[in-house]
Enzyme design. Structure first.
Site, PDB file in Angstrom:
ATOM      1  CG  HIS A   1      48.848 -33.075  54.100  1.00 23.63           C
ATOM      2  ND1 HIS A   1      49.691 -32.109  53.143  1.00 23.63           N
ATOM      3  CD2 HIS A   1      49.901 -33.888  54.553  1.00 23.63           C
ATOM      4  CE1 HIS A   1      51.066 -32.641  53.210  1.00 23.63           C
ATOM      5  NE2 HIS A   1      50.995 -33.429  54.305  1.00 23.63           N
TER       6      HIS A   1
ATOM      7  CG  LEU B   1      50.082 -27.916  21.802  1.00 26.13           C
ATOM      8  CD1 LEU B   1      50.022 -26.954  22.675  1.00 26.13           C
ATOM      9  CD2 LEU B   1      51.711 -27.931  21.278  1.00 26.13           C
TER      10      LEU B   1
END
Ligand SMILES: Cc1cc2nc3c(=O)[nH]c(=O)nc-3n(C[C@H](O)[C@H](O)[C@H](O)COP(=O)(O)OP(=O)(O)OC[C@H]3O[C@@H](n4cnc5c(N)ncnc54)[C@H](O)[C@@H]3O)c2cc1C
Length: 470
Positions: free
Chosen positions: A449, A185
């Protein structure tokens, strides 16, 4: 005889360096002509170089405009330049190891070694002649080689192994990859991005066998969206050449009429087998296990006193970091500074496609099979602000973090991620598992964040109780 470690053949050069740092006199025998083993020369590093370059190309071609970046004229692949970048990365790193050997006073002998006795390695030197090296300890780290398919003989030109797929001199129009595992893959993704129409033929009804099937199915959907084609539950029966193309005869595993498929290049990616040939193991009396690997105990000792083995040539996943850790632990054992061990439940496994797949610990299927009561927390990247902002192609947002915990204790048993930077995100989870953390531990840890790592935290929240953003 000096307290010495004769390290025949090394990808896990790290063990040689560690042993030298611990005061042993170390000789490393390598027949390739360059250090770094499969990983640096024909494995991890060149494949990641091509994965990164081809990803940049695809991004520039298909995604830059969505970020408001316009390119005047078309974006072209300069394959020789891409290959040169790959080779320069490899040679820089392999030469770096030679430097580290010098710094740590590891003797590097170029040639093919044979274990002639428990205390001797005979080396057929690359520049002619033979050298016999006496040593108190021997560590075998001869790695693995491509597992071949007799019906599809590799010529490294039109029918290639991963080694040939790393150095094709033009982009094939069509490529068939035999085997839907990690190497197939990854290399299939490289050539698809560069312009090949790639079809993966897989014997099983799923890709990346052994990986959590929910993650594997999710990944399969993403790869299909990227226009990689799949023929699952299909086996290759024979191969032939017609007008310069390879013709493969395929058959469904359930039976039925055969079909054929043509390709400019076929990549055989059906796995790797331990490299144990020509090492004199039989003659030296070194025991093998039922899978043809060198048998070792928990201290990496073979049945011969002072002969050790590590890496792809013994049991366990064929991964560079697993081999490296085993080498370090074995070096410490030989030097007498510890009886370290490796927690095989905490070895991460990464597929470096885009998005990446990263896993550690047990899958949902393994827990069910073992009868373990578990909880599952899932958080999709589609609900993570950073992933959504970065992901203009939409592939990434389809990914997820999945955390499996013990139902009673909340201890983390497995983490499975398909998503952007999954290979980096998994490190936090490996560390958490090594420290025996619970999902609540991650859920209560402050994560910056906006970061992708917030998806890991939210999945931990989901496993422990409830996520906030989903
Ligand atoms: C295309 C590809 C991509 C990969 N990508 C990754 C990845 O991203 N991450 C990852 O963790 N793993 C990856 N792997 C697997 C990784 O390369 C192996 O797990 C790792 O190299 C094993 O290390 P080792 O030290 O056991 O053996 P090897 O690295 O195979 O080293 C063994 C060395 O021994 C030498 N040797 C063999 N016989 C003799 C002899 N008789 N005398 C002297 N020398 C000898 C060989 O020449 C070789 O250099 C990849 C493999 C391939 C093929």
């Amino acid at each position: 005889m000096p307290q010495s470690l004769n390290r025949r053949n090394v990808r896990r050069y790290a063990a040689a360096i560690k042993a030298a740092q611990l005061g042993l006199q170390v000789t490393c025998v390598e027949k390739r002509g360059t250090l770094g083993g499969t990983c640096l020369n024909i494995g991890c590093i060149p494949s990641k170089a091509l994965l990164h370059s081809s990803h940049l190309y695809e991004d520039a071609k298909d995604n830059f405009s969505k970020h408001g970046i316009s390119i005047k004229g078309s974006v072209e692949v300069d394959l020789p330049a891409m290959m040169k970048h790959k080779s320069t990365s490899v040679s820089g790193l392999t030469k770096g190891i030679e430097g580290l050997f010098k710094k740590n006073k590891v003797t590097y002998v170029k040639g093919a070694g044979v274990v002639s006795s428990a205390n001797e390695v005979s080396v057929n030197l690359m520049d002619g002649g033979e050298e016999k090296i006496r040593a108190k300890n021997i560590m075998i780290a001869t790695g693995s080689e491509v597992a071949t398919l007799p019906s599809v003989p590799i010529d490294e030109e039109v029918i290639v192994s991963s080694t040939g797929a790393l150095k094709l001199d033009k982009v094939p129009e069509t490529m068939v990859v035999i085997g839907g595992g990690v190497i197939g893959l990854e290399m299939g993704s490289v050539w698809r991005r560069l312009g090949s129409q790639v079809t993966v033929v897989e014997f099983l009804d799923r890709i990346i066998p052994g990986t959590d099937s929910e993650i594997a199915n999710n990944f399969l959907k993403i790869l299909k969206k990227q226009k990689m084609k799949f023929k699952l539950s299909t086996k290759v029966v024979s191969s032939s050449m017609k007008d310069g193309k390879v013709v493969l005869e395929l058959e469904k595993t359930a039976g039925g009429s055969p079909e054929t498929i043509e390709a400019d290049v076929v990549l055989v990616a059906t796995g790797r087998r331990p490299h144990t040939q020509g090492l004199g193991l039989d003659k030296a009396g070194i025991e093998m296990d039922d899978k043809g690997r060198i048998k070792v105990d928990s201290s990496y000792r073979t049945n011969l006193p002072n002969v050790y083995a590590i890496g792809d040539v013994i049991h366990g996943p064929m991964l560079a970091h697993k081999a490296e850790d085993e080498g370090l632990v074995a070096a410490e054992i030989i030097a007498g500074v510890g009886e370290g061990h490796i927690n095989y439940d905490c070895i991460p496994n990464v597929i470096y496609t885009h998005p990446e797949v990263a896993t550690v610990g047990r899958s949902e299927e393994q827990l069910k099979e073992a009868g373990v009561s578990f909880k599952k927390g899932i958080f999709p990247f589609g609900a993570n602000s950073r992933a959504r902002t970065n992901d203009v192609a939409g592939d990434v947002a389809q990914g997820m973090v999945k955390i499996l915990t013990d139902k009673t204790t909340d201890r983390i048993l497995g983490v499975h991620i398909v998503g952007p930077n999954a290979g980096e995100l998994i490190a936090e989870c490996v560390l958490a598992m090594e420290y025996g953390a619970s999902a609540e531990d991650i859920a209560r840890t402050c994560h910056a964040h906006p970061t992708l790592s917030e998806a890991v935290r939210e999945a931990a929240m989901a496993a422990h109780d409830k996520p906030i953003h989903f």
